[in-house]
Design an enzyme around this catalytic site. Structure first.
Site, mmCIF file in Angstrom:
data_model
loop_
_atom_site.group_PDB
_atom_site.id
_atom_site.type_symbol
_atom_site.label_atom_id
_atom_site.label_comp_id
_atom_site.label_asym_id
_atom_site.label_seq_id
_atom_site.Cartn_x
_atom_site.Cartn_y
_atom_site.Cartn_z
ATOM 1 C CG ASP A 146 -6.631 -1.388 -1.697
ATOM 2 O OD1 ASP A 146 -6.843 -2.612 -1.417
ATOM 3 O OD2 ASP A 146 -5.502 -0.797 -0.956
ATOM 4 C CG ASP A 150 -1.689 -1.128 0.940
ATOM 5 O OD1 ASP A 150 -2.249 -1.483 0.018
ATOM 6 O OD2 ASP A 150 -2.279 -1.291 2.384
#
Length: 169
Positions: free
Chosen positions: A141, A123
């Site tokens: 995401d 991330d």
């Protein structure tokens, strides 16, 4: 096989592939050019910050000891399979549903690759305001959230055509 891609919701497979490629390219760039927890400020409320998430959304079960990697891998495979079958039963016309499913599938495959390859999801998008910080996320995401939003929007659409997604038998 070509009929599956031309006459069903899979006609928009390129969208899932685009999400997957953008996701993996950006994750590899972050992984190879930044040290873990490095942060680059882009805007007063937005950083690129390299973090690793062994859990699920919002780091759910991230400190569970390792079993969650395989649990979330199985969950992702099941979801990808179910959504792929659903997509194959839809008509080839663009809709919130076909676009949403392709976005979710592309994002789910992107995060699945991370789990299998690294054991965690990379991330790096980090939004914040003063002391408030949103958990870091990635392109996969973002595609999953956008796709889910389109599915929800589609489910609340009360058009006559909204139920004509299924291809004729």
């Amino acid at each position: 096989m070509m009929r599956l891609f031309q006459q069903t919701g899979w006609a928009f497979w390129w969208l899932a592939l685009l999400v997957l490629v953008l996701d993996q390219v950006t994750k590899q760039w972050v992984h190879h050019s930044m040290a873990l927890y490095d942060s680059i400020q882009l805007l007063p409320f937005f950083n690129l910050t390299y973090v690793r998430n062994p859990g699920a959304a919002f780091s759910f079960l991230s400190d569970a000891g390792g079993w969650q990697r395989w649990f979330f891998t199985v969950v992702a495979v099941v979801i990808i399979t179910v959504l792929s079958v659903w997509l194959s039963r839809l008509t080839a016309k663009p809709s919130k549903l076909t676009i949403g499913l392709n976005l979710i599938i592309g994002g789910a495959i992107g995060n699945l690759i991370d789990r299998l390859w690294h054991g965690y999801v990379i991330d790096f998008f980090h939004l914040y305001y003063q002391n408030w910080h949103y958990p870091a996320f990635n392109i996969a995401d973002s595609a999953i959230v956008l796709g889910a939003g389109l599915l929800i929007w589609d489910s609340f659409s009360h058009q006559e055509q909204s139920h004509d997604h299924a291809k004729p038998r």
